[in-house]
Design a protein around this motif. Sequence first.
Motif, PDB file in Angstrom:
ATOM      1  N   LEU A 508       0.835  -1.203   0.000  1.00 40.97           N
ATOM      2  CA  LEU A 508       0.000   0.000   0.000  1.00 40.97           C
ATOM      3  C   LEU A 508       0.869   1.251   0.000  1.00 40.97           C
ATOM      4  O   LEU A 508       0.579   2.226  -0.698  1.00 40.97           O
ATOM      5  N   ALA A 509       1.942   1.225   0.808  1.00 41.16           N
ATOM      6  CA  ALA A 509       2.821   2.394   0.913  1.00 41.16           C
ATOM      7  C   ALA A 509       3.537   2.685  -0.399  1.00 41.16           C
ATOM      8  O   ALA A 509       3.911   3.840  -0.663  1.00 41.16           O
ATOM      9  N   GLU A 510       3.748   1.643  -1.210  1.00 40.76           N
ATOM     10  CA  GLU A 510       4.545   1.799  -2.431  1.00 40.76           C
ATOM     11  C   GLU A 510       3.709   2.038  -3.682  1.00 40.76           C
ATOM     12  O   GLU A 510       4.250   2.165  -4.779  1.00 40.76           O
ATOM     13  N   ILE A 511       2.384   2.131  -3.522  1.00 40.19           N
ATOM     14  CA  ILE A 511       1.529   2.467  -4.672  1.00 40.19           C
ATOM     15  C   ILE A 511       1.860   3.888  -5.123  1.00 40.19           C
ATOM     16  O   ILE A 511       1.926   4.814  -4.318  1.00 40.19           O
ATOM     17  N   ASP A 512       2.069   4.064  -6.422  1.00 41.76           N
ATOM     18  CA  ASP A 512       2.420   5.383  -6.955  1.00 41.76           C
ATOM     19  C   ASP A 512       1.330   6.399  -6.616  1.00 41.76           C
ATOM     20  O   ASP A 512       0.132   6.136  -6.823  1.00 41.76           O
ATOM     21  N   ASP A 513       1.757   7.545  -6.094  1.00 36.63           N
ATOM     22  CA  ASP A 513       0.846   8.649  -5.774  1.00 36.63           C
ATOM     23  C   ASP A 513      -0.255   8.235  -4.801  1.00 36.63           C
ATOM     24  O   ASP A 513      -1.355   8.801  -4.809  1.00 36.63           O
ATOM     25  N   ALA A 514       0.030   7.236  -3.957  1.00 38.86           N
ATOM     26  CA  ALA A 514      -0.993   6.758  -3.027  1.00 38.86           C
ATOM     27  C   ALA A 514      -1.287   7.802  -1.964  1.00 38.86           C
ATOM     28  O   ALA A 514      -0.373   8.448  -1.436  1.00 38.86           O
ATOM     29  N   ALA A 528      -9.246  -0.380  10.033  1.00 34.02           N
ATOM     30  CA  ALA A 528      -8.979  -0.389   8.592  1.00 34.02           C
ATOM     31  C   ALA A 528      -8.016   0.732   8.242  1.00 34.02           C
ATOM     32  O   ALA A 528      -8.004   1.789   8.878  1.00 34.02           O
ATOM     33  N   VAL A 529      -7.213   0.486   7.216  1.00 32.00           N
ATOM     34  CA  VAL A 529      -6.292   1.487   6.682  1.00 32.00           C
ATOM     35  C   VAL A 529      -6.174   1.219   5.191  1.00 32.00           C
ATOM     36  O   VAL A 529      -6.267   0.067   4.741  1.00 32.00           O
ATOM     37  N   GLY A 530      -6.018   2.261   4.409  1.00 30.10           N
ATOM     38  CA  GLY A 530      -5.983   2.037   2.973  1.00 30.10           C
ATOM     39  C   GLY A 530      -5.181   3.073   2.228  1.00 30.10           C
ATOM     40  O   GLY A 530      -4.677   4.057   2.784  1.00 30.10           O
ATOM     41  N   ALA A 531      -5.067   2.815   0.926  1.00 30.17           N
ATOM     42  CA  ALA A 531      -4.381   3.727   0.018  1.00 30.17           C
ATOM     43  C   ALA A 531      -5.311   4.018  -1.152  1.00 30.17           C
ATOM     44  O   ALA A 531      -5.915   3.099  -1.725  1.00 30.17           O
ATOM     45  N   ARG A 532      -5.433   5.280  -1.503  1.00 31.99           N
ATOM     46  CA  ARG A 532      -6.276   5.688  -2.628  1.00 31.99           C
ATOM     47  C   ARG A 532      -5.382   6.088  -3.795  1.00 31.99           C
ATOM     48  O   ARG A 532      -4.464   6.899  -3.650  1.00 31.99           O
ATOM     49  N   SER A 533      -5.648   5.513  -4.945  1.00 30.54           N
ATOM     50  CA  SER A 533      -4.913   5.840  -6.157  1.00 30.54           C
ATOM     51  C   SER A 533      -5.926   6.008  -7.273  1.00 30.54           C
ATOM     52  O   SER A 533      -6.639   5.067  -7.631  1.00 30.54           O
ATOM     53  N   GLY A 534      -6.007   7.226  -7.810  1.00 27.55           N
ATOM     54  CA  GLY A 534      -7.036   7.497  -8.808  1.00 27.55           C
ATOM     55  C   GLY A 534      -8.415   7.344  -8.200  1.00 27.55           C
ATOM     56  O   GLY A 534      -8.743   7.991  -7.203  1.00 27.55           O
ATOM     57  N   SER A 535      -9.209   6.455  -8.764  1.00 27.24           N
ATOM     58  CA  SER A 535     -10.565   6.216  -8.262  1.00 27.24           C
ATOM     59  C   SER A 535     -10.669   4.893  -7.530  1.00 27.24           C
ATOM     60  O   SER A 535     -11.766   4.394  -7.288  1.00 27.24           O
ATOM     61  N   HIS A 536      -9.507   4.324  -7.158  1.00 22.44           N
ATOM     62  CA  HIS A 536      -9.487   3.013  -6.516  1.00 22.44           C
ATOM     63  C   HIS A 536      -9.011   3.136  -5.074  1.00 22.44           C
ATOM     64  O   HIS A 536      -8.038   3.830  -4.771  1.00 22.44           O
ATOM     65  N   ASP A 537      -9.684   2.451  -4.192  1.00 16.38           N
ATOM     66  CA  ASP A 537      -9.305   2.397  -2.786  1.00 16.38           C
ATOM     67  C   ASP A 537      -8.900   0.971  -2.445  1.00 16.38           C
ATOM     68  O   ASP A 537      -9.705   0.035  -2.564  1.00 16.38           O
ATOM     69  N   ASP A 538      -7.648   0.799  -2.049  1.00 17.73           N
ATOM     70  CA  ASP A 538      -7.097  -0.506  -1.661  1.00 17.73           C
ATOM     71  C   ASP A 538      -7.044  -0.524  -0.139  1.00 17.73           C
ATOM     72  O   ASP A 538      -6.322   0.260   0.480  1.00 17.73           O
ATOM     73  N   ILE A 539      -7.795  -1.426   0.488  1.00 22.04           N
ATOM     74  CA  ILE A 539      -8.026  -1.368   1.935  1.00 22.04           C
ATOM     75  C   ILE A 539      -7.605  -2.668   2.614  1.00 22.04           C
ATOM     76  O   ILE A 539      -7.914  -3.765   2.128  1.00 22.04           O
ATOM     77  N   LEU A 540      -6.921  -2.523   3.746  1.00 15.73           N
ATOM     78  CA  LEU A 540      -6.663  -3.652   4.647  1.00 15.73           C
ATOM     79  C   LEU A 540      -7.529  -3.469   5.887  1.00 15.73           C
ATOM     80  O   LEU A 540      -7.507  -2.412   6.525  1.00 15.73           O
ATOM     81  N   LEU A 541      -8.299  -4.500   6.231  1.00 11.66           N
ATOM     82  CA  LEU A 541      -9.115  -4.498   7.438  1.00 11.66           C
ATOM     83  C   LEU A 541      -8.580  -5.548   8.403  1.00 11.66           C
ATOM     84  O   LEU A 541      -8.167  -6.643   7.981  1.00 11.66           O
ATOM     85  N   ALA A 542      -8.587  -5.234   9.676  1.00  8.08           N
ATOM     86  CA  ALA A 542      -8.135  -6.177  10.702  1.00  8.08           C
ATOM     87  C   ALA A 542      -9.198  -6.285  11.782  1.00  8.08           C
ATOM     88  O   ALA A 542      -9.696  -5.273  12.287  1.00  8.08           O
ATOM     89  N   ASN A 543      -9.519  -7.506  12.130  1.00  9.13           N
ATOM     90  CA  ASN A 543     -10.395  -7.780  13.269  1.00  9.13           C
ATOM     91  C   ASN A 543      -9.555  -8.424  14.359  1.00  9.13           C
ATOM     92  O   ASN A 543      -9.073  -9.543  14.197  1.00  9.13           O
ATOM     93  N   ILE A 544      -9.342  -7.707  15.476  1.00  8.60           N
ATOM     94  CA  ILE A 544      -8.571  -8.279  16.578  1.00  8.60           C
ATOM     95  C   ILE A 544      -9.491  -8.731  17.716  1.00  8.60           C
ATOM     96  O   ILE A 544      -9.036  -8.973  18.832  1.00  8.60           O
ATOM     97  N   ASP A 545     -10.764  -8.855  17.399  1.00  5.58           N
ATOM     98  CA  ASP A 545     -11.739  -9.419  18.328  1.00  5.58           C
ATOM     99  C   ASP A 545     -11.646 -10.937  18.256  1.00  5.58           C
ATOM    100  O   ASP A 545     -11.300 -11.503  17.212  1.00  5.58           O
ATOM    101  N   GLU A 546     -11.980 -11.608  19.361  1.00 10.64           N
ATOM    102  CA  GLU A 546     -11.995 -13.072  19.347  1.00 10.64           C
ATOM    103  C   GLU A 546     -13.260 -13.620  18.703  1.00 10.64           C
ATOM    104  O   GLU A 546     -13.399 -14.842  18.537  1.00 10.64           O
ATOM    105  N   GLN A 547     -14.177 -12.731  18.307  1.00  7.64           N
ATOM    106  CA  GLN A 547     -15.410 -13.122  17.643  1.00  7.64           C
ATOM    107  C   GLN A 547     -15.425 -12.611  16.205  1.00  7.64           C
ATOM    108  O   GLN A 547     -14.850 -11.544  15.908  1.00  7.64           O
ATOM    109  N   PRO A 548     -16.090 -13.337  15.288  1.00  9.36           N
ATOM    110  CA  PRO A 548     -16.264 -12.799  13.931  1.00  9.36           C
ATOM    111  C   PRO A 548     -17.066 -11.498  13.986  1.00  9.36           C
ATOM    112  O   PRO A 548     -17.916 -11.307  14.852  1.00  9.36           O
ATOM    113  N   ARG A 549     -16.767 -10.612  13.061  1.00  5.30           N
ATOM    114  CA  ARG A 549     -17.442  -9.315  13.046  1.00  5.30           C
ATOM    115  C   ARG A 549     -17.889  -8.971  11.616  1.00  5.30           C
ATOM    116  O   ARG A 549     -17.324  -9.448  10.631  1.00  5.30           O
TER     117      ARG A 549
END
Length: 583
Positions: A508-514, A528-549
């Motif tokens: 994500l950090a290395e995406i051009d013009d992110a 969640a944290v992400g990188a936006r490039s043009g009209s695209h959003d590339d997102i990483l989501l993390a659940n650190i709960d012991e239950q599904p969310r």
Amino acid sequence: MTWRRQERDRRTLGTWSFERRDDEIADLRSGGRRVLRSIRPVIRDGDWNTIPLVVDAVTGGEAAIEVAVRSEVFSGTLRLALDGDDLLVTLDLVAARDVDTNRTGLIVLHPPQLAGHDLAVGRPDGTTETTRLAPEISAHQPVFDIASLGWTDDGVQVHVRFAGDVFEMEDQRNWTDASFKTYSRPLSLPFPYPVAAGEHVVQSLRISAVEVEADAAQDAPTETVIALRPAGRFPSIGVAASSAPDPAPAVEPLGSTVLVEADLAGIDWRAALERAASARLPLDVRLVLDPDAPEKVAEAVAALDGVEVIRAGAFHQVSDARHVSDAESIGLLRRAIADRGRSVPVIGGSRSHFTELNRELHRLPEDLDGLAVTVTPLFHSTDTEQIVESVAMQRLVAEETVARAAGLPVHIGPITLRPRFNDVAAAPQPLSPHADLRDGYGPQFTGIDDVRQSAPELAAWTVASAAALAVPGVASIVWFEEWGPRGIHDADGTPLPVAEALRQLAELAEIDDAVLLSGPSPDGLVWAVGARSGSHDDILLANIDEQPRTATLVTPAGRTIVSLAADSVTRIRITAPPEEQTP
């Protein structure tokens, strides 16, 4: 040790409920409402190391429970009993031999939600004063001279009376703990102090809780929404140089930089710099001054001739500026760089915790090119609950560091699960007797390893940590080491699960013009944290709960619902509808 506690010991005494975690009374509630984060007995030695207590037995029934505990120097009981509607907590420890201790007694952890609340403080002389806990992290103790505390939180009016010593409070958010801690004895008194063989340490708490507001939980929103907004450049992602013993395995470089810290009081710092440079990535160099020969900074800078250095910092290990930068250390570094005819950004701050930055900010020179800080979640406690709860506090630390930086870029790391060294040790930290790295260096001698480094769940935690720390103004974030017991690869170079999480963050950090997409967690568990490039959003989501969310993710490209398994990482890409795309 597994990531999650395999068995839960949930207890009830009248309207009071809590979870017993070994010798800790955690998540204390009255009528289901939040009262205290924790109560536990602690024993600290002369270097502030925690002497562990072993639980021998747990006995009792509906009106009381008693936990029998022992250590190498103390043994006794922690007793909880009903006294009318109140809960009475009593600790009675007896010394097996003469011992010197920095602290022995009860500590009480208050939830971080008390920030911004009024606090009624009862004094030993019987008077009462009202103060307010600041939303900002307090550099020093916010409250002294405590005999009782009263506050209202979660619809409950709480009152705690302390007996057996005079108590005071510190803001543990400085160490990314999700709590304020009330403890004895006052730090203004000499330590360590002696406890004679056969002497008892007896302390108690009387806790009352009265409901003052109806339970609004049933009216609370049930949807988990994470809103990410553009927040400047995505921080660069890196790892720290391994401090483990040679031989070094062959590993693929990850991220855009390697952070290496060299203690110039040792004889192995040249080898440490050379091995870090072998990763073929630019170095972020942190030099720890030799108090007997601070001029060695010039030798270290000369040893970096021909090596790409992206930034450099210098810190004291002893002196009044312990573990932070000051005019002397930064001046020595700047002169050494200039003497080699180089131009390298010079940063300063704290090499240990936000605590030291918060307390010693006045020592930093005004000509810095960036501000450095780091965090470690397992300073006061080693429970996984502490690791999880620290993430929300990391965001607070990042925001406050950016505010203190006043426009300078902030560099966070190296982040580790356990401390790389004992920053409050009275004795000198151990050094390698060798000039090479046959036994490793630095944290290999001074740090603490954690078996959860290889846990699959650490991947989700690291993405959550990135989401928390990636606020506008943070320029770089570094986690863990390249390989070894504190690494993202094991000693033979095999990638651990956390390596994949960092690889995806680096992508994500290395995406051009992110452009960084950043936002807070609604509950500290789904991030969640992400990188936006043009009209695209590339997102990483993390659940650190012991239950599904299930979470609703909102980004500039749109809105989507994502199902997240427990302790997991999910990556998605969202593209804005054609009519909303930028030409």
